[in-house]
Structure formats: C-alpha cells, structure tokens
Design a protein around this motif. Structure first.
Motif, PDB file in Angstrom:
ATOM      1  N   UNK A 354       0.855  -1.179   0.000  1.00 34.18           N
ATOM      2  CA  UNK A 354       0.000   0.000   0.000  1.00 34.18           C
ATOM      3  C   UNK A 354       0.895   1.235   0.000  1.00 34.18           C
ATOM      4  N   UNK A 355       0.292   2.383  -0.241  1.00 39.89           N
ATOM      5  CA  UNK A 355       1.019   3.649  -0.205  1.00 39.89           C
ATOM      6  C   UNK A 355       0.458   4.473   0.936  1.00 39.89           C
ATOM      7  N   UNK A 356       1.301   4.785   1.904  1.00 38.06           N
ATOM      8  CA  UNK A 356       0.846   5.572   3.045  1.00 38.06           C
ATOM      9  C   UNK A 356       0.755   7.042   2.681  1.00 38.06           C
ATOM     10  N   UNK A 357       1.732   7.533   1.954  1.00 35.80           N
ATOM     11  CA  UNK A 357       1.664   8.883   1.401  1.00 35.80           C
ATOM     12  C   UNK A 357       2.566   8.951   0.172  1.00 35.80           C
ATOM     13  N   UNK A 358       2.268   9.903  -0.699  1.00 35.55           N
ATOM     14  CA  UNK A 358       3.044  10.071  -1.926  1.00 35.55           C
ATOM     15  C   UNK A 358       3.093  11.548  -2.277  1.00 35.55           C
ATOM     16  N   UNK A 359       4.239  11.989  -2.758  1.00 34.12           N
ATOM     17  CA  UNK A 359       4.442  13.368  -3.168  1.00 34.12           C
ATOM     18  C   UNK A 359       4.950  13.384  -4.606  1.00 34.12           C
ATOM     19  N   UNK A 360       4.241  14.111  -5.469  1.00 35.15           N
ATOM     20  CA  UNK A 360       4.687  14.367  -6.848  1.00 35.15           C
ATOM     21  C   UNK A 360       5.134  15.819  -6.881  1.00 35.15           C
ATOM     22  N   UNK A 361       6.350  16.095  -7.321  1.00 40.31           N
ATOM     23  CA  UNK A 361       6.886  17.429  -7.080  1.00 40.31           C
ATOM     24  C   UNK A 361       7.966  17.812  -8.081  1.00 40.31           C
ATOM     25  N   UNK A 391      15.586  27.694  -4.018  1.00 40.08           N
ATOM     26  CA  UNK A 391      14.784  27.494  -5.223  1.00 40.08           C
ATOM     27  C   UNK A 391      13.295  27.714  -4.966  1.00 40.08           C
ATOM     28  N   UNK A 392      12.604  28.144  -6.021  1.00 39.73           N
ATOM     29  CA  UNK A 392      11.152  28.005  -6.056  1.00 39.73           C
ATOM     30  C   UNK A 392      10.832  26.578  -6.511  1.00 39.73           C
ATOM     31  N   UNK A 393      10.008  25.885  -5.746  1.00 39.96           N
ATOM     32  CA  UNK A 393       9.578  24.525  -6.084  1.00 39.96           C
ATOM     33  C   UNK A 393       8.106  24.382  -5.703  1.00 39.96           C
ATOM     34  N   UNK A 394       7.451  23.367  -6.282  1.00 41.84           N
ATOM     35  CA  UNK A 394       6.054  23.110  -5.912  1.00 41.84           C
ATOM     36  C   UNK A 394       5.715  21.649  -6.157  1.00 41.84           C
ATOM     37  N   UNK A 395       5.078  21.031  -5.168  1.00 38.14           N
ATOM     38  CA  UNK A 395       4.641  19.648  -5.284  1.00 38.14           C
ATOM     39  C   UNK A 395       3.251  19.466  -4.698  1.00 38.14           C
ATOM     40  N   UNK A 396       2.697  18.265  -4.887  1.00 35.84           N
ATOM     41  CA  UNK A 396       1.374  17.940  -4.351  1.00 35.84           C
ATOM     42  C   UNK A 396       1.476  16.632  -3.558  1.00 35.84           C
ATOM     43  N   UNK A 397       0.896  16.633  -2.379  1.00 37.70           N
ATOM     44  CA  UNK A 397       0.967  15.525  -1.433  1.00 37.70           C
ATOM     45  C   UNK A 397      -0.395  14.833  -1.366  1.00 37.70           C
ATOM     46  N   UNK A 398      -0.368  13.495  -1.348  1.00 37.53           N
ATOM     47  CA  UNK A 398      -1.595  12.707  -1.260  1.00 37.53           C
ATOM     48  C   UNK A 398      -1.460  11.656  -0.159  1.00 37.53           C
ATOM     49  N   UNK A 399      -2.556  11.398   0.512  1.00 38.27           N
ATOM     50  CA  UNK A 399      -2.662  10.304   1.483  1.00 38.27           C
ATOM     51  C   UNK A 399      -4.132   9.910   1.532  1.00 38.27           C
ATOM     52  N   UNK A 400      -4.476   8.804   2.191  1.00 40.78           N
ATOM     53  CA  UNK A 400      -5.899   8.467   2.315  1.00 40.78           C
ATOM     54  C   UNK A 400      -6.727   9.607   2.902  1.00 40.78           C
ATOM     55  N   UNK A 401      -6.146  10.372   3.819  1.00 45.00           N
ATOM     56  CA  UNK A 401      -6.882  11.483   4.423  1.00 45.00           C
ATOM     57  C   UNK A 401      -7.181  12.578   3.406  1.00 45.00           C
ATOM     58  N   UNK A 402      -6.240  12.865   2.498  1.00 42.34           N
ATOM     59  CA  UNK A 402      -6.500  13.909   1.510  1.00 42.34           C
ATOM     60  C   UNK A 402      -7.483  13.437   0.450  1.00 42.34           C
ATOM     61  N   UNK A 421      -4.482   3.625  -0.849  1.00 42.81           N
ATOM     62  CA  UNK A 421      -3.798   3.984  -2.088  1.00 42.81           C
ATOM     63  C   UNK A 421      -2.893   2.822  -2.474  1.00 42.81           C
ATOM     64  N   UNK A 422      -2.983   2.400  -3.716  1.00 41.31           N
ATOM     65  CA  UNK A 422      -2.171   1.283  -4.200  1.00 41.31           C
ATOM     66  C   UNK A 422      -1.571   1.669  -5.551  1.00 41.31           C
ATOM     67  N   UNK A 423      -0.452   1.075  -5.918  1.00 38.82           N
ATOM     68  CA  UNK A 423       0.104   1.326  -7.255  1.00 38.82           C
ATOM     69  C   UNK A 423      -0.702   0.600  -8.320  1.00 38.82           C
ATOM     70  N   UNK A 424      -0.865   1.229  -9.449  1.00 42.37           N
ATOM     71  CA  UNK A 424      -1.549   0.604 -10.577  1.00 42.37           C
ATOM     72  C   UNK A 424      -0.696  -0.536 -11.113  1.00 42.37           C
ATOM     73  N   UNK A 425      -1.317  -1.687 -11.284  1.00 35.82           N
ATOM     74  CA  UNK A 425      -0.567  -2.862 -11.752  1.00 35.82           C
ATOM     75  C   UNK A 425      -1.029  -3.355 -13.114  1.00 35.82           C
TER      76      UNK A 425
END
Length: 477
Positions: A354-361, A391-402, A421-425
C-alpha cells in the motif's frame, strides 16, 4: 495588451539577480537560486449549461519542462484538478462538530495556549491559502481583466481588473484532494512551517500520523526517493531529512536536532531508498545516453560513500531485459524526469503493498530545493534558527486522508480508514477488503525496487561510458 486590458508578460525569475528587481522579487540576492516550479493555472468556462457558462480554474502541478523531449520521451508526473467559482452553487464546507470556541481558551495577551481539536474559526481550506501564499512570493501585482462580462447574469464574474492572487481567491478549493508543498527562496524562521521539508513534515504529521489506519501494519517500509538530480549532500542533512519525512518517527522528531542521539542513529539504508538509474539503464533507454542529459548528477555528488548503499534501480531486472517484464505503464525504457517521494506500507491481513503517502513534485534531493536549517546572524531573524531555501519549487501531497474529498461526502461510510492507495498494476487490482475505497496511482517504479548489484554503476553525466548506445554514442553530449 489587447483592447480589453488583458496583458501577456514573460518574466524570468532569477533569485541571483538584484533584490526587488523585475526578475528577482525577493528582498535578498540568493546565489545559485532558480525558479524550478512547473505549474499552470488555467481559467475556462463550461458552456454546456443552457443559460450561462460555469467558470472554473484548473490547477496543474507537473514535472515537465516545456520542451518536446520532456513531454514526448521522458517519464513525467502531473496533478490536475478543476475548481468552480465561488458563489451560490459553491460546495458546502465540511463541519466538524467537535471544534472548540476560541473564546474558551484565551490568555490575557489574547493568545491561544494549547492545541487540540481545531477552533471553530480555523481555516478549513488550506489549499487556497497555500496557493496564494506561494503566488505572493512572485510579487506579481499587475491588475487586468480576466473575464468577459455576460449581460446581467448574476453568476457571471466581473470584468473589473484584479490581480492574479485576487483572481485565485475567487474560486472554491474545498474539494481539493491534495496538499500543496511549496518552496520559496529565502531564510524562513523554522516555526514558519509553510515551505520546504518543514512543510512536508507538518503535512505528514497532520495527514498521516493523526489518521492511523487500523488495517495497516505498524511496520513501515523505508521512504522511496526518486528524482532527476541530486545536490551536494551531507550524511547529517540526509539523516535529518529522513527523520522529518518518515511517518514512523516524524511526530517525535526534534525539527532542529536529529531525533536520535548520534550513537543511536539507525543506518540510512533502513530509512531511505534512492531510485536512480544505472548507466546501463540510461544507455538502453529510447534516447540512449542523450536522455541522461536530463539527469545531471555528477560523480562528486553521486558517488559519496553514505549514498552508495541507498541506490536502487529504476527498473526491475525483468524490465531491463525488455522482454515484457512487469511494466504496466511501459516506462522502463524512458528516462525519468518525474520526482516522487513515497512511503510504502503493508496491510495486516495481507502483504499487498500500500502507499501511506506520496508526493509528486519539482523538488530534487537537494538542500537548495528542500532547505537547510541554519543559524541566522543578521536581519530580523538574527539569533533564530532559519530554513534557508534557494529554489522556487512546488509539489502535491496525497494520502488516504486527503483523498477523502475525492469521494462523495454524502457517503457516511467514507472515512480515512476506508480509503487506501495502491500502485496501478494493470491487473485485476489489489486483493483488499471489499469495504475499502481504492485509489490506484500510476507509479512508474516498483514499491520493492531492486538494489544495485556489484556490477551496477549509478548514472552520472560526467562518468565514463565506454559502451556505445543504440545510436553509437558514448556520452550524453
């Protein structure tokens, strides 16, 4: 500028330029700073409605530069979500019946004294404030007309000139299913947790640690760090970063000091795994060595002793043979320009990942992007600990709560414990409890990445590559 006072401007942002200039809106000059964020804000009108159109803003946070090679031949990530204009049809806010009255807990100095359940007037929509706070760092104050006026339609926005941040405030972000993780150049007091890895730490505490899922094992896997460039790191900084982002200990982490005494520091390999292509993987990519130019790691940064045990391959062994393998997204032969930080977890009933949290950034693994805690000796922050970001940077964070906002709030059964949250297989999906809502994320690498073998060498742009790629080249330039 057109005849209705619309303006198109191209403004490069260069933190190393003179302060308060057109290209550096900051109050200080920051050598080696860059604007690295990749983001679009797009307004549009849905004209499918009979009477008048409905206005939306589309927020897009992604990892690609505006280059054909980036969009056509690299692995990238993108988050896109549409938000409606505020108004009579705005989505109702979620009401927490347990909120306290702020008047119940005031000191004589009119300051709150404790934390716990949120106050009744706490901001329920942090996405909007995070977005505006980030945009305010650009100091782009030009006012212009953003809307066409449509007769006497009461729902039609005004065409009165307004600034960009005023425009952003006109939309309703209550259904956002992500948390923004920005970095802004400067020296920020550590107690200001709006930027860099301090913001990521705060978000993990609020969106992971406070939402314990009884179905997830208490054993946490190491955080996976995948990026396209690496800065000049120290073991001390990386230990501190690991302590801040590992959900198994970040809530007990002293932000300024490491959460473990020096002699009790757990090995980095038990806390972090770095996913970085080998020279062989770059050579066998569809672009060959030239594709490796988008991963500008140098030997002096890549080959540090404390980093070597952390390296894992971009592909699995079966993928690297290109005979099919387990590659549902068909990304094995494409150079990764995406930046992803993930903490895997495991269910108690099964070992399905499972995925506990993930950040795309846009953040790479560097002090310049995430920040470094320093002593400040000058200015208003003198004597305090500050987070120094270049640096200027920006990402988005996801978890079951979000992701709770992703599902219909009228469904009373949807709480954080019913979302995973699970990875697509590309198969029939994970074998999980049928009562759980599953979000499949197109993760381009395996949650169990392959460690380097003795024959693997990490890719670097200045390394020796004597074996030609399929184009006959032996270097990326």
């Amino acid at each position: 500028r057109d005849n209705i006072d619309r303006i198109v401007e191209f403004i490069p942002l260069i933190p190393s330029d003179p302060p308060r200039s057109k290209t550096n809106p900051l109050g200080l000059k920051i050598p080696f700073g860059v604007h690295h964020t990749k983001m679009f804000l797009m307004g549009y009108e849905d004209r499918s409605h009979k009477i008048s159109g409905k206005h939306y803003i589309r927020v897009v946070v992604h990892t690609a530069n505006l280059l054909p090679g980036d969009t056509n031949f690299k692995v990238q990530g993108v988050y896109a979500q549409d938000f409606p204009l505020k108004g009579a049809n705005a989505a109702p806010l979620f009401t927490n019946p347990y909120k306290r009255n702020r008047s119940d807990e005031q000191t004589k100095e009119n300051k709150t004294t404790c934390r716990g359940w949120p106050f009744e007037d706490d901001n329920p929509l942090p996405f909007e404030d995070d977005l505006v706070t980030y945009l305010e760092s650009y100091r782009y104050l030009t006012k212009q007309s953003w809307f066409y006026a449509f007769g006497n339609d009461p729902d039609s926005p005004s065409s009165e000139p307004i600034s960009l941040t005023q425009l952003v405030r006109k939309y309703d972000y209550s259904k956002a299913w992500a948390v923004l993780i920005p970095s802004v150049p400067g020296r920020h007091v550590v107690t200001c947790d709006d930027f860099g890895y301090v913001k990521l730490r705060k978000t993990i505490i609020e969106k992971v640690c406070k939402h314990h899922d009884a179905e997830i094992s208490s054993k946490r896997a190491p955080v996976l760090c995948q990026f396209s460039s690496i800065g000049s790191l120290s073991s001390k900084w990386l230990q501190k970063f690991a302590s801040a982002v590992d959900s198994s200990c970040t809530h007990t982490t002293d932000l300024v000091n490491n959460c473990f005494p020096e002699k009790d520091q757990p090995p980095l390999a038990s806390r972090l795994r770095i996913i970085w292509p080998t020279s062989e993987e770059i050579r066998n990519s569809i672009e060959g060595y030239r594709g490796g130019g988008s991963m500008p790691g140098t030997m002096k940064n890549i080959a540090k002793d404390f980093l070597v045990p952390l390296y894992h391959r971009w592909t699995t062994r079966s993928q690297s043979n290109f005979n099919g393998g387990d590659d549902p997204l068909k990304t094995a032969r494409y150079v990764p320009h995406i930046k992803t930080f993930v903490q895997p977890a495991y269910g108690k009933a099964s070992m399905e990942p499972l995925i506990e949290w993930i950040l795309i950034t846009s953040h790479n693994l560097s002090k310049a992007a995430w920040g470094e805690i320093q002593n400040c000796s000058t200015g208003r922050s003198a004597g305090n600990k500050v987070l120094f970001i270049r640096h200027w940077e920006l990402g988005v964070f996801f978890s079951p709560a979000t992701f709770r906002n992703y599902f219909d709030r009228s469904d009373e059964d949807v709480d954080d414990g019913h979302i995973c949250i699970v990875p697509y297989t590309g198969k029939n999906g994970p074998k999980l409890n049928n009562s759980r809502h599953v979000v499949e994320v197109p993760l381009p690498f395996d949650l169990h990445p392959c460690p380097y073998s003795d024959s693997d060498t990490p890719w670097s742009v200045d390394g020796e590559n004597s074996t030609p790629d399929s184009f006959g080249r032996i270097g990326c330039y």
